[in-house]
Structures are given as structure tokens and as C-alpha cells.
Design an enzyme around this catalytic site. Structure first.
Site, PDB file in Angstrom:
ATOM      1  N   LYS A   1       5.698 143.307   7.275  1.00  0.00           N
ATOM      2  CA  LYS A   1       6.472 142.069   6.729  1.00  0.00           C
ATOM      3  C   LYS A   1       5.204 140.684   6.377  1.00  0.00           C
ATOM      4  CE  LYS A   1      10.415 142.881   7.021  1.00  0.00           C
ATOM      5  NZ  LYS A   1      11.714 143.135   8.086  1.00  0.00           N
TER       6      LYS A   1
ATOM      7  N   LYS B   1       9.886 156.697  -0.615  1.00  0.00           N
ATOM      8  CA  LYS B   1      10.934 156.635  -0.546  1.00  0.00           C
ATOM      9  C   LYS B   1      12.409 156.279  -0.412  1.00  0.00           C
ATOM     10  CE  LYS B   1      12.220 154.574   3.944  1.00  0.00           C
ATOM     11  NZ  LYS B   1      12.407 153.823   4.550  1.00  0.00           N
TER      12      LYS B   1
ATOM     13  N   LYS C   1      16.795 150.638  -0.592  1.00  0.00           N
ATOM     14  CA  LYS C   1      17.298 149.345  -1.391  1.00  0.00           C
ATOM     15  C   LYS C   1      16.070 148.121  -1.894  1.00  0.00           C
ATOM     16  CE  LYS C   1      19.430 147.480   2.706  1.00  0.00           C
ATOM     17  NZ  LYS C   1      18.595 148.448   3.760  1.00  0.00           N
TER      18      LYS C   1
HETATM   19  P1  ADP Z   1      16.160 150.756   3.057  1.00  0.00           P
HETATM   20  O1  ADP Z   1      14.784 151.409   3.532  1.00  0.00           O
HETATM   21  O2  ADP Z   1      17.392 150.942   2.177  1.00  0.00           O
HETATM   22  O3  ADP Z   1      16.417 149.056   3.906  1.00  0.00           O
HETATM   23  P2  ADP Z   1      17.441 150.499   6.606  1.00  0.00           P
HETATM   24  O4  ADP Z   1      15.809 150.464   6.404  1.00  0.00           O
HETATM   25  O5  ADP Z   1      18.716 149.939   6.103  1.00  0.00           O
HETATM   26  O6  ADP Z   1      16.621 151.384   4.797  1.00  0.00           O
HETATM   27  O7  ADP Z   1      17.936 152.024   6.506  1.00  0.00           O
HETATM   28  C1  ADP Z   1      18.536 152.023   7.722  1.00  0.00           C
HETATM   29  C2  ADP Z   1      17.992 153.394   8.001  1.00  0.00           C
HETATM   30  O8  ADP Z   1      18.238 154.550   7.418  1.00  0.00           O
HETATM   31  C3  ADP Z   1      17.383 153.565   9.114  1.00  0.00           C
HETATM   32  O9  ADP Z   1      17.906 154.474  10.377  1.00  0.00           O
HETATM   33  C4  ADP Z   1      16.319 154.801   8.510  1.00  0.00           C
HETATM   34  O10 ADP Z   1      15.325 155.103   8.938  1.00  0.00           O
HETATM   35  C5  ADP Z   1      17.401 155.556   7.746  1.00  0.00           C
HETATM   36  N1  ADP Z   1      16.768 156.188   6.763  1.00  0.00           N
HETATM   37  C6  ADP Z   1      16.746 154.582   4.775  1.00  0.00           C
HETATM   38  N2  ADP Z   1      15.625 155.570   4.243  1.00  0.00           N
HETATM   39  C7  ADP Z   1      15.427 156.906   4.192  1.00  0.00           C
HETATM   40  C8  ADP Z   1      14.924 157.408   3.687  1.00  0.00           C
HETATM   41  N3  ADP Z   1      14.709 158.275   2.599  1.00  0.00           N
HETATM   42  N4  ADP Z   1      15.321 158.727   4.095  1.00  0.00           N
HETATM   43  C9  ADP Z   1      15.638 159.233   5.822  1.00  0.00           C
HETATM   44  N5  ADP Z   1      16.188 157.929   5.985  1.00  0.00           N
HETATM   45  C10 ADP Z   1      15.616 157.071   5.768  1.00  0.00           C
END
Ligand code: ADP
Ligand code: TRP
Length: 336
Positions: free
Chosen positions: A117, A198, A201
Site C-alpha cells: 500500500k 489476477k 475488484k
Molecule cells: P480483491 O483482490 O478483489 O480485493 P480480496 O483481496 O478481498 O479480493 O480477496 C478475498 C479472498 O479471495 C482472499 O482470500 C483472496 O486470496 C481470494 N482471492 C481474491 N482474488 C483472487 C483470485 N483472483 N484468485 C484466487 N483467489 C482470490
């Protein structure tokens, strides 16, 4: 140093609409664990954590509701798993303070997510820096010994291990005051988004779980592919559409798709990316059809009341555990 019964504890941050990456990377495993650990699977919606990024109260409430709705629609069974709002268990914030007093600044300064961050020029709040302490408190307050998480969260679980050890070293190792949690890393590979990065959101490259029909086909149509003309052989190993199809197809289906790619034809007719994308849209729609129907039921007034009741009962169960842990910790460090 293990708790009498293994307890699964994990959280999901309600900071956006849940996508396929969240489902395959985290939620699917959470729901499966209710079968192997009935009565001892605790999942919470991490709304205190979300406050580090979400500043609009209406948006926060909507995301919290949507998270609960999604878990229940996907098959979380409140008879076997405990689902609750993090902020309904305020003991967690008290434990976070107790843990902070035995945690070195250096440990938090080494957190990858915090360093990322900073590298992205986000001005950090104290809350953002403190994030791993609150996360450790979530796990330790509920006597979590197994923590299913995505790979990005592994370091945070290791920090919770360190904090449990430091607390026990300061205030009582035998019997331990806090139990050591072990991470259970998700097996699924990283789910790619529409642009091949990846799915996240933050990149606006997500496929949502409950989209269907034309909007879903339109979104799937945006998956980036190369410009191979219709009817020519397509690259199977490196295709983003295939990477997503792998999540839904069995080996026989994938083998058939591989031949369509190799030949650029299916049943004698030309086969191109448009066809592969249609297959994917159908798969997504089919896979989530039962959950979509359940979601519709939960969106009725009776369904909404049911969701509230599940969260309230979940919080009561979780608080019973957390207040016993807090009593142990307070006694151990000399508070009344
Ligand atoms: P984002 O990247 O959309 O902000 P988060 O960080 O809130 O998602 O992730 C919530 C959960 O989902 C975590 O345990 C994370 O490891 C999993 N996760 C998020 N994106 C992926 C992805 N593209 N592939 C596999 N797991 C994911
Ligand atoms: N930080 C986690 C995430 O972004 C969510 C979370 C909060 C969590 N507290 C937790 C996960 C405790 C596991 C255990 O995905």
C-alpha cells in the site's frame, strides 16, 4: 499448544461484490469445511477491517448484507457453520489491544500488504498499519486453530502465530492462554480476470457469480484473446478463456475443448474464441444456477429476516467463545 477441538476461523472483507476469484480462492473452501468441521467452522464478515477502505456507511451496510447473502446462497449451512458480523463481537477489539502490547513495531512494518500500500502511494492510517493485529485477534479470540486463506493472507496468519507465542511467553505457557493457529492455504490457482491479470475488484476485471443471460455473455465477451481468425488453430495452453473454463470443466470436457482449439473446428464447423466464450458463459450460468435461485428466495422480506436471524444467532455463538477467551487473557495479564 492446540485447542481441544480444531476450530476453523476465517473472515471475508466486505469491500466489494464477490467475484469468481473470491469464490474459487476462498469461499468454496470455507463452505466445504462445514462438512469436515461441523459446529466448529466460524466465518465472519470483517466490517471493522473494511473501515480501513470503505467510508460510506450505506455502502458498507450493502456490502455486509451482500456477503451474508452470497455465503447463504452458496450453501453455507447455519446448522453446521457459524456466520456473523465481526463488529457484533466487540471482544475482538479488546483482544487486539492486548496483543498490540506484546507486538513489536518491526513485525508490523514487515507486512507485505502494508508495504504494497505504501509503494502504491496510499497514505496509511494507523488502522491500516494495525490491520494484522485486528486479524490476529479475530483468529485468537475464537480459538481458531485452522485458518483457510488465500496465499495473499498467509503472512497475516504467521503474524497471528507470533502474537499468540509472544502473549503466551509473557503471560502463561502452561496451560497456554492462546492457541496457535495454522494456515490452511487455498489449493486453487490464482483466477485470472478479463485482462489476464489476477481477478480483483481493484482492476475492474471481474466476473461476478450471479450474473446471467445477456449481461453475462457480454462480460465474458470482454475476455482478452489474441486475433487468431475464426477457423484457425487456437493456443490452448495460454488462453484466458481456457484458464477460466478449467474451473468448471472435468477432464473429458477439457480434452474435447483442447481438440476444438487444436483444429480450429468443432463437429466440422469453424470454432473460434466467440464459441469458447459462449461455452464459458453457459458453464458459469449452470454452475451457479442453484445458488442464484436460493439467492432470489433470500432477497424476499422473509429471506432478509432469515439472514438477519442467522447473523444474530451466529454472533451469540461467537461471542460466547470470544468472551471466554477474553476472560482468560484479562486474568492472565492482571486485569480484573
Ligand atoms: P480483491 O483482490 O478483489 O480485493 P480480496 O483481496 O478481498 O479480493 O480477496 C478475498 C479472498 O479471495 C482472499 O482470500 C483472496 O486470496 C481470494 N482471492 C481474491 N482474488 C483472487 C483470485 N483472483 N484468485 C484466487 N483467489 C482470490
Ligand atoms: N484480511 C482478510 C482478507 O482480506 C480478511 C480477514 C480478516 C481474515 N480477519 C481475518 C481472514 C481472520 C482470516 C482470519 O481476505
Amino acid at each position: 499448544m492446540t485447542s481441544p477441538t480444531p476450530r476453523v476461523v476465517s473472515g471475508i472483507q466486505p469491500s466489494g461484490t464477490i467475484h469468481l476469484g473470491n469464490y474459487f480462492g476462498a469461499i468454496r473452501q470455507h463452505i466445504a469445511l462445514q462438512d469436515t468441521h461441523p459446529g466448529d467452522a466460524f466465518y465472519f464478515i470483517a466490517d471493522y477491517h473494511a473501515l480501513t477502505t470503505v467510508r460510506d456507511p450505506a455502502v458498507l451496510r450493502a456490502h455486509v448484507f451482500d456477503s451474508a447473502l452470497t455465503y447463504l446462497a452458496l450453501g453455507l449451512d447455519p446448522a453446521r457453520a457459524t456466520l456473523f458480523r465481526q463488529s457484533d463481537v466487540p471482544e475482538v477489539t479488546e483482544l487486539a489491544w492486548l496483543l498490540a502490547t506484546v507486538t513489536g513495531m518491526g513485525l508490523l512494518e514487515r507486512a507485505h500488504s502494508y508495504k504494497d500500500k505504501l509503494a502504491n502511494n496510499i497514505t496509511p492510517s494507523v488502522g491500516l498499519f494495525f490491520y494484522p493485529v485486528l486479524m490476529a485477534a479475530d483468529i485468537l479470540a475464537h480459538d481458531g486453530t485452522l485458518v483457510p486463506v488465500g496465499k495473499d493472507q498467509l503472512q497475516h496468519v504467521e503474524m497471528a502465530q507470533d502474537m499468540a507465542t509472544h502473549f503466551n511467553e509473557a503471560y502463561g505457557r502452561d496451560p497456554p492462554v492462546l492457541y496457535r493457529p495454522e494456515p490452511l492455504p487455498a489449493k486453487a490457482a490464482v483466477v485470472p480476470g478479463l485482462d489476464g491479470r489476477k481477478m480483483s475488484k481493484s482492476y475492474d476485471n471481474s466476473l461476478l457469480l450471479f450474473e446471467s443471460g445477456k449481461p453475462l455473455r457480454k462480460r465474458v465477451g470482454q475476455i482478452v484473446t489474441d486475433s487468431t481468425p475464426l477457423g484457425e488453430p487456437l493456443p490452448f495452453a495460454t488462453c484466458n478463456v481456457v484458464a477460466l473454463l478449467r474451473l468448471f470443466c472435468d477432464d473429458a470436457e477439457l480434452a474435447a475443448i483442447e481438440t476444438y482449439y487444436r483444429d480450429g473446428r468443432r463437429d466440422g464447423a469453424p470454432f473460434g474464441y466467440g464459441h469458447a466464450k459462449l461455452l464459458l458463459a453457459e458453464k458459469i450460468e449452470q454452475h451457479f444456477a442453484p445458488a442464484r435461485a436460493r439467492r432470489e428466495q433470500l432477497l424476499t422480506p422473509a429471506g432478509r429476516a432469515e439472514i438477519e436471524a442467522v447473523l444474530t444467532r451466529g454472533a451469540q455463538r461467537a461471542r460466547a467463545v470470544a468472551s471466554a477467551t477474553l476472560a482468560r487473557c484479562r486474568r492472565a495479564c492482571g486485569l480484573r
